[in-house]
Design an enzyme around this catalytic site. Structure first.
Site, mmCIF file in Angstrom:
data_model
loop_
_atom_site.group_PDB
_atom_site.id
_atom_site.type_symbol
_atom_site.label_atom_id
_atom_site.label_comp_id
_atom_site.label_asym_id
_atom_site.label_seq_id
_atom_site.Cartn_x
_atom_site.Cartn_y
_atom_site.Cartn_z
ATOM 1 N N ASN A 40 -13.416 9.886 -1.571
ATOM 2 C CA ASN A 40 -14.018 8.842 -2.392
ATOM 3 C C ASN A 40 -13.780 7.538 -1.664
ATOM 4 O O ASN A 40 -12.633 7.144 -1.454
ATOM 5 C CB ASN A 40 -13.374 8.766 -3.774
ATOM 6 N N CYS A 57 0.491 3.430 3.372
ATOM 7 C CA CYS A 57 0.889 2.955 4.702
ATOM 8 C C CYS A 57 2.206 3.615 5.143
ATOM 9 O O CYS A 57 3.052 3.952 4.316
ATOM 10 C CB CYS A 57 1.044 1.435 4.698
ATOM 11 N N HIS A 79 -8.512 7.250 3.486
ATOM 12 C CA HIS A 79 -7.932 8.535 3.082
ATOM 13 C C HIS A 79 -8.944 9.395 2.336
ATOM 14 O O HIS A 79 -9.923 8.904 1.795
ATOM 15 C CB HIS A 79 -6.690 8.329 2.199
ATOM 16 N N HIS A 117 -6.919 1.903 1.960
ATOM 17 C CA HIS A 117 -6.361 2.642 3.103
ATOM 18 C C HIS A 117 -7.212 3.892 3.333
ATOM 19 O O HIS A 117 -7.475 4.635 2.399
ATOM 20 C CB HIS A 117 -4.903 3.034 2.811
ATOM 21 N N HIS A 129 -4.113 0.582 8.114
ATOM 22 C CA HIS A 129 -4.624 0.264 6.780
ATOM 23 C C HIS A 129 -6.034 -0.330 6.798
ATOM 24 O O HIS A 129 -6.802 -0.164 5.848
ATOM 25 C CB HIS A 129 -3.657 -0.746 6.131
ATOM 26 N N SER A 170 -8.926 3.783 -5.448
ATOM 27 C CA SER A 170 -8.069 2.687 -5.852
ATOM 28 C C SER A 170 -7.337 2.043 -4.676
ATOM 29 O O SER A 170 -6.576 1.113 -4.851
ATOM 30 C CB SER A 170 -7.059 3.175 -6.895
ATOM 31 N N CYS A 184 0.842 -1.196 0.000
ATOM 32 C CA CYS A 184 0.000 0.000 0.000
ATOM 33 C C CYS A 184 0.880 1.250 0.000
ATOM 34 O O CYS A 184 1.726 1.411 0.872
ATOM 35 C CB CYS A 184 -0.903 -0.011 1.228
ATOM 36 N N GLN A 215 -9.114 13.514 0.141
ATOM 37 C CA GLN A 215 -8.324 14.403 -0.702
ATOM 38 C C GLN A 215 -8.695 15.866 -0.461
ATOM 39 O O GLN A 215 -9.759 16.164 0.069
ATOM 40 C CB GLN A 215 -8.568 14.094 -2.180
HETATM 41 O O1 G1P Z 1 -7.356 10.998 -7.477
HETATM 42 P P1 G1P Z 1 -7.875 9.601 -7.513
HETATM 43 O O2 G1P Z 1 -8.434 9.144 -6.196
HETATM 44 O O3 G1P Z 1 -6.911 8.650 -8.072
HETATM 45 O O4 G1P Z 1 -9.103 9.658 -8.570
HETATM 46 C C1 G1P Z 1 -10.461 9.600 -8.264
HETATM 47 O O5 G1P Z 1 -10.951 10.823 -7.722
HETATM 48 C C2 G1P Z 1 -10.831 11.974 -8.556
HETATM 49 C C3 G1P Z 1 -11.504 13.146 -7.853
HETATM 50 O O6 G1P Z 1 -12.869 12.949 -7.590
HETATM 51 C C4 G1P Z 1 -11.428 11.731 -9.947
HETATM 52 O O7 G1P Z 1 -11.089 12.798 -10.795
HETATM 53 C C5 G1P Z 1 -10.957 10.420 -10.569
HETATM 54 O O8 G1P Z 1 -11.687 10.163 -11.752
HETATM 55 C C6 G1P Z 1 -11.159 9.281 -9.582
HETATM 56 O O9 G1P Z 1 -10.694 8.068 -10.118
#
Ligand code: G1P
Ligand code: G1P
Lengths: 348, 348
Positions: A155, A55, A168, A166, A115, A163, A52, A170
């Protein structure tokens, strides 16, 4: 004529935050589903995963090594959508080909060094630490002269493009005020100028009176399925009093917010007894240095699932081209969420 | 300062149809992807499937039997989002709890009796028949006094919530003008009142001059990746001259539209050599009996895929909360689509 019944008849509802309508089709809830289903993955994860890139102590794609952090850890996104370098803004741009350079910073916030955790499984104190990091990030990024808006979001789950399990979130901080924020701001402002009060403060009062869409309430916040919710189990955490942004929360306010996030996301996990996917994020005043008496802190939760852990609501043809559409009513969803325990199913 | 380069630097572009901005991040195209991938299903289908509720002669979920139709076949959706019964409209609705009953009709259009086909694989004449059924449906539904808008669309592929590979589209006809249509109309109208010309006619002229985003052109239509496209391979078919709605197409116009649809969807299939998923639909004047000199027929194609047949673009956190965001530029996508043959990969 049959008399109208909102539990049975198609209708449209008005969203005053976006000045938009949505289509509600309560009679459509029990149509059969033969379409795509999602994988139900419920592996149990290790507290530390050597593969990861989030981590502690591990190496990221760009070769940097994460420190042996404890708790919350923030770093600049290695593949950001924005760049902080200033570029010459004199751009050929006009008429149908209008564009403007955009400057900004993308960060990743690991909510925990562990994690295997997610927000609902974290201790209230640990969630409060996340809230405090959100505060500091909003303050630090917002104070840069070229940052006029700070979007904090998460997300969660593969279904939401995440993806890495873990825990998290943004932050995308940028020069411009993004489309949806500026639309929201316009509507908050119109209301504030007309009534001298906050649209969301007045709305929360009406929801508390009505009762049926309120999922959770504490001293400082409510969690509500908005009357105009689009996603099947969409909710919104709103501060009861008008608070423009996260910097104005007292110690007690932060504790309240952390506990509200824990309880709401626990209910979500309990709904289908899975780690419930969603995108969530905070709407609050921009950091453009202007006064924003119209703004009122709230946090949206947009979860994609509809019937069970495998069947999501597809926002496709009609929804992309014409108008958001939902099947079960917000009142039905609120009823379900309200009845769920705030003790996590895994801890039982 | 570095000078701005739209192929390298993050920027925002303006969409005049919706009066909204989108974020473009060209530098982000080659970030690694570790997230959810889609199943690549490329089974070959039989011309008739006894388990398909859309095939001729088969029984649908509600017990009705499809006729032994040839070519295009239309029926009322068994699980519609709208109901055509009139309901008493005097509804308690005010302030934050504003709703209105909505009346309408949902139909399904089978494009062909052949279960194994899709639009790109159909003969131009057969696609022209689909266009003519769209015309007749728009006319018939639009002439009902309680139908003020007719949305024609197609969800193609499991990824777009489509539960049956049998070639088909939908029509949702209703009393109100849906949110996105009414926003588009407002912007078309503002432009028309200011300039006395059609926004899209003027836009197409500029795109033909610029050249780089035009994918296909014939006597009556262009297919273009809009300057403000959101989805990686989003396109729009636009009539070169202002035509308010599908009823105004001449015989030759219908032939042109059918061939444009065939060529564009063939390029889509050729992109990753799969049956390319998308949601597509027509935007045209509402059927509310008012004059609509501002309207200009166009058809949007919103395909979800990004890098290959398995990796789609997730419109999630930032995009749901703040603003649509894309990685590859519209010019790059147009370059790729332009270079693809209009002969279907399966027929080679
Ligand atoms: O930045 P990440 O987590 O890889 O990406 C994810 O969130 C982003 C923000 O909502 C989007 O633009 C991406 O399409 C999504 O895959
Ligand atoms: O009517 P269908 O094809 O079963 O349903 C599909 O298209 C509809 C219209 O875009 C959406 O509301 C549904 O979420 C989607 O699954």
């Amino acid at each position: 004529n049959t008399s109208f019944n909102q539990k049975q008849h198609p209708h449209r509802r008005y969203n005053p935050l976006l000045d938009e309508w949505i289509l509600v089709s309560p009679q459509r809830a029990n149509r059969p589903w033969q379409g795509q289903t999602e994988e139900k993955t419920e592996e149990s994860l290790p507290a530390h995963d050597e593969n990861c890139y989030l981590c502690p102590g591990n190496v990221r794609v760009n070769g940097e090594r994460n420190p042996e952090y404890k708790g919350v850890y923030v770093f600049n996104n290695d593949f950001g959508s924005l760049m902080k370098e200033e570029v010459d803004a004199s751009v050929e741009s006009s008429g149908f080909f209008t564009l403007q350079p955009e400057r900004g910073i993308n960060r990743v916030i690991c909510f925990s060094d562990n994690h295997s955790l997610t927000l609902p499984e974290m201790e209230p104190d640990a969630i409060k630490n996340v809230v405090e990091v959100w505060q500091r990030q909003y303050e630090e990024l917002g104070s840069l002269d070229y940052i006029n808006h700070v979007q904090i979001f998460e997300n969660k789950g593969q279904m939401m493009g995440c993806s890495n399990p873990h825990p998290h979130g943004q932050i995308w901080a940028q020069s411009s005020i993004p489309s949806i924020i500026s639309k929201t701001q316009e509507n908050l402002k119109k209301y504030f100028e007309k009534n001298g009060t906050s649209l969301l403060e007045d709305y929360v009062k009406k929801e508390l009176e009505a009762g049926e869409r309120i999922i959770l309430e504490n001293e400082d916040f409510v969690a509500v399925v908005p009357f105009w919710a689009v996603w099947p189990y969409e909710t919104m955490i709103v501060s009861k009093r008008k608070i423009e942004n996260i910097l104005h929360f007292s110690e007690a306010g932060k504790v309240s917010l952390a506990s509200m996030i824990k309880d709401l996301t626990t209910k979500y996990d309990n709904l289908f007894e899975i780690s419930f996917p969603y995108s969530a994020g905070i709407h609050q005043s921009p950091t453009d240095g202007k006064p924003h008496p119209e703004w009122h802190f709230h946090m949206h939760f947009y979860p994609p699932l509809l019937r069970n852990a495998e069947v999501k609501k597809f926002m496709v043809g009609y929804e992309m081209l014409a108008e958001p559409q939902r099947d079960i009513t917000p009142e039905q969803s609120a009823g379900v969420l309200k009845s769920l325990p705030v003790v996590h199913y895994k801890s039982k």
